[in-house]
Design a protein around this motif. Structure first.
Motif, short mmCIF file in Angstrom:
data_model
loop_
_atom_site.label_atom_id
_atom_site.label_comp_id
_atom_site.label_asym_id
_atom_site.label_seq_id
_atom_site.Cartn_x
_atom_site.Cartn_y
_atom_site.Cartn_z
N ALA A 198 0.72 -1.18 -0.20
CA ALA A 198 0.00 0.15 -0.11
C ALA A 198 0.91 1.30 0.09
N ILE A 199 1.93 1.25 0.85
CA ILE A 199 2.76 2.43 0.78
C ILE A 199 3.52 2.63 -0.52
N GLN A 200 3.85 1.39 -1.25
CA GLN A 200 4.59 1.58 -2.27
C GLN A 200 3.73 1.96 -3.69
N LEU A 201 2.48 1.43 -3.39
CA LEU A 201 1.52 1.91 -4.57
C LEU A 201 1.13 3.44 -4.35
N ALA A 202 0.95 3.79 -3.30
CA ALA A 202 0.85 5.24 -2.93
C ALA A 202 1.59 6.22 -3.81
N LEU A 203 2.96 5.68 -3.19
CA LEU A 203 4.08 6.39 -4.21
C LEU A 203 4.11 6.33 -5.72
N PHE A 204 3.66 5.24 -5.87
CA PHE A 204 3.54 4.81 -7.53
C PHE A 204 2.54 5.82 -7.97
N ILE A 205 1.48 5.62 -7.56
CA ILE A 205 0.25 6.32 -8.02
C ILE A 205 0.32 8.01 -8.19
N GLY A 206 0.98 8.23 -6.81
CA GLY A 206 1.16 9.79 -6.69
C GLY A 206 2.43 10.45 -6.96
N HIS A 207 3.24 9.54 -7.93
CA HIS A 207 4.47 9.97 -8.12
C HIS A 207 4.66 11.40 -8.94
N ASP A 208 3.84 11.86 -9.49
CA ASP A 208 3.64 13.04 -9.96
C ASP A 208 3.65 14.12 -8.92
N PHE A 220 12.21 3.25 -5.96
CA PHE A 220 12.15 3.31 -4.68
C PHE A 220 11.50 2.23 -4.15
N ALA A 221 10.35 1.53 -4.68
CA ALA A 221 9.75 0.37 -4.14
C ALA A 221 10.64 -0.88 -3.89
N PHE A 222 11.56 -1.15 -4.75
CA PHE A 222 12.71 -1.93 -4.70
C PHE A 222 13.38 -1.99 -3.45
N VAL A 223 14.17 -0.56 -3.32
CA VAL A 223 14.84 -0.16 -2.27
C VAL A 223 14.07 -0.24 -0.78
N LEU A 224 12.68 0.09 -0.79
CA LEU A 224 11.90 0.04 0.31
C LEU A 224 11.64 -1.55 0.67
N SER A 225 11.61 -2.24 -0.43
CA SER A 225 11.35 -3.83 -0.18
C SER A 225 12.58 -4.27 0.51
N GLY A 226 13.78 -4.05 0.13
CA GLY A 226 14.84 -4.55 0.69
C GLY A 226 15.07 -4.23 2.30
#
Length: 469
Positions: A198-208, A220-226
């Motif tokens: 949910a955190i990653q998708l929020a960043l992805f959808i609101g990237h603009d 960023f999602a990959f880094v956060l996952s690690g």
């Protein structure tokens, strides 16, 4: 072979066991981000797009070719002299990663049992896998080959850590505690994976809104996952401890040789536990159906039901969070009726859910959400109870090796369900008929489960039988 008492009673008092059990569950929370965010949502599309950049660069160097078309299937890339479409990269990568795991996991399991350095191995695999996962954030431009290497490394580490993690279950929980602990861990894993996604998708959808590109949001999602995987792994490492003495005194390279010998002994002795193998065979059938439904549901929603990506993303989150409650519900059912009967009930629910999927109307997103709720209720719980039930049938002292067979068996047969789905879809031209064809895995699994004498299998493995099985 020198082995100390590995029964859960030797772990100490009930509060001490509870402390380990709670710590153990946190690794489900920690590692679920890898298969959910990386494996299911972000990496397949991102790595394919990076591969297409390489194909287009090759076009610029060598003149126009089919990659001038927008179709990924017409953009060729090459590896070791073999040319293939960029759109096929992810499928080939999953196949290669699975084969590598099949070769590596049994040896890792044997080494874990031989040395009994399970806590150290769990941490080593988790931290190495999380580092490789975070490093995916540096994959960009046309460097898809780096992404391939990093994914294979992280996938090996993830699978190896899961084998070691599962092998702790018989050591930290009594037979009567095991179903609840396994279900709690699985439910906790879906909750953690859902929150991270949910955190990653929020960043992805609101990237603009934050001034970054889609590609940067994915990285960023990959880094956060690690970081998520590594950070939360510290909790189980602080609570789990050794419960058995080493099975041998080897050091250095001798550990690897001894691991192969231990593995050979396990393969030879496995035939002495035919009822354990019978359950494993039954599990491999219905879990193939489960993984296939989870894997093709987005395609079914996109291509057959004509739903947009927003609906599909929302559905992934619904499944993750509902699966938390499903896991808890399965733990309650096992306490009341026993793991075997609860698994059978779960398989019947799967049959009903797939039947409902056949009748979902195109464009009806709320019907699809209802389907997601049904899948979430049984998705995690079925596998959670299968994990705990299998742990009851594992010969003491060989937990990691048998769970490595459990894991590689699951991966080795995971091609059959997608093959049935794709074959029926191609033959009939209908994904509805393809999805309903998957019922066979649950029907066969349910029938075979009837004939697995679980109580006898537990007794034959030398383990105490829980009150409810």
């Amino acid at each position: 072979m020198s082995v100390v008492d590995s029964s859960p009673e030797s772990a100490g008092t009930a509060p001490e066991r509870l402390r380990e059990q709670r710590g153990w569950c946190w690794y489900d929370w920690a590692n679920s981000v890898f298969p959910t965010s990386v494996g299911t949502v972000f990496l397949s599309g991102y790595l394919t797009a990076v591969a297409k950049v390489e194909a287009q660069a090759d076009t610029a160097r060598n003149g126009p070719n089919a990659c001038a078309d927008s179709s990924l299937q017409q953009c060729d890339i090459s590896a070791f002299g073999v040319h293939f479409p960029a759109g096929s990269l992810w499928g080939y990568l999953l196949s290669i990663a699975t084969v590598v795991q099949v070769l590596v996991l049994p040896v890792m399991g044997a080494i874990a049992d031989r040395t009994q350095n399970k806590r150290r191995m769990l941490g080593g695999f988790a931290f190495a896998g999380s580092l490789a996962t975070a490093a995916l954030g540096f994959v960009g431009g046309s460097d898809w080959s780096l992404g391939v290497v990093l994914f294979i490394l992280s996938n090996i580490c993830w699978g190896s850590s899961v084998v070691v993690y599962y092998s702790f279950l018989p050591e930290i929980a009594t037979p009567d505690e095991r179903d609840a602990v396994s279900a709690r861990g699985w439910a906790f894993g879906y909750l953690g994976g859902g929150i991270a996604l949910a955190i990653q998708l929020a960043l992805f959808i609101g990237h603009d809104a934050v001034g970054i590109s889609e590609a940067t949001a994915v990285r960023f999602a990959f880094v956060l996952s690690g970081l998520w995987w590594a950070g939360f792994t510290l909790i189980p490492l602080s609570r789990l401890r050794r419960h058995q003495a080493p099975h041998g005194g080897e050091h250095g390279a001798g550990i690897i040789v001894a691991g192969f010998k231990e593995l050979g002994q396990t393969f030879k002795s496995a035939r002495l536990f035919p009822l354990t193998l019978a359950f494993l065979f039954t599990y491999l059938i219905y879990t193939d159906g489960i993984s296939t439904v989870a894997g093709v549901s987005a395609q079914y929603g996109r291509d057959e039901l004509k739903l947009d990506e927003t609906v599909l993303i929302s559905t992934i989150l619904i499944v993750q969070f509902v699966a938390f409650f499903g896991g808890v519900l399965h733990g309650w059912g096992a306490k009341r009726w026993g793991a075997k009967r609860t698994i059978q009930i779960s398989l019947l629910v799967w049959i009903v859910v797939i039947g409902f999927a056949y009748f979902v109307q195109a464009g009806q997103q709320f019907q699809f959400y209802g389907l997601a709720v049904g899948i979430g209720l049984v998705l995690g719980g079925t596998n959670a109870l299968s994990r705990s039930l299998f742990s009851q049938m594992v010969p003491p002292g060989r937990e990691a090796q048998y769970f490595s067979l459990y894991e590689i068996g699951e991966r080795s047969t995971s091609w059959l369900g997608p093959l049935v789905f794709a074959g029926v879809g191609q033959a009939t031209g209908s994904f509805r008929l393809a999805i309903i064809s998957l019922v066979v895995f649950f029907v066969v699994g349910f029938v075979l489960m009837i004939f697995v004498p679980v109580r006898r299998a537990i007794e034959a493995s030398g383990n105490p039988v829980p009150v409810k099985v």
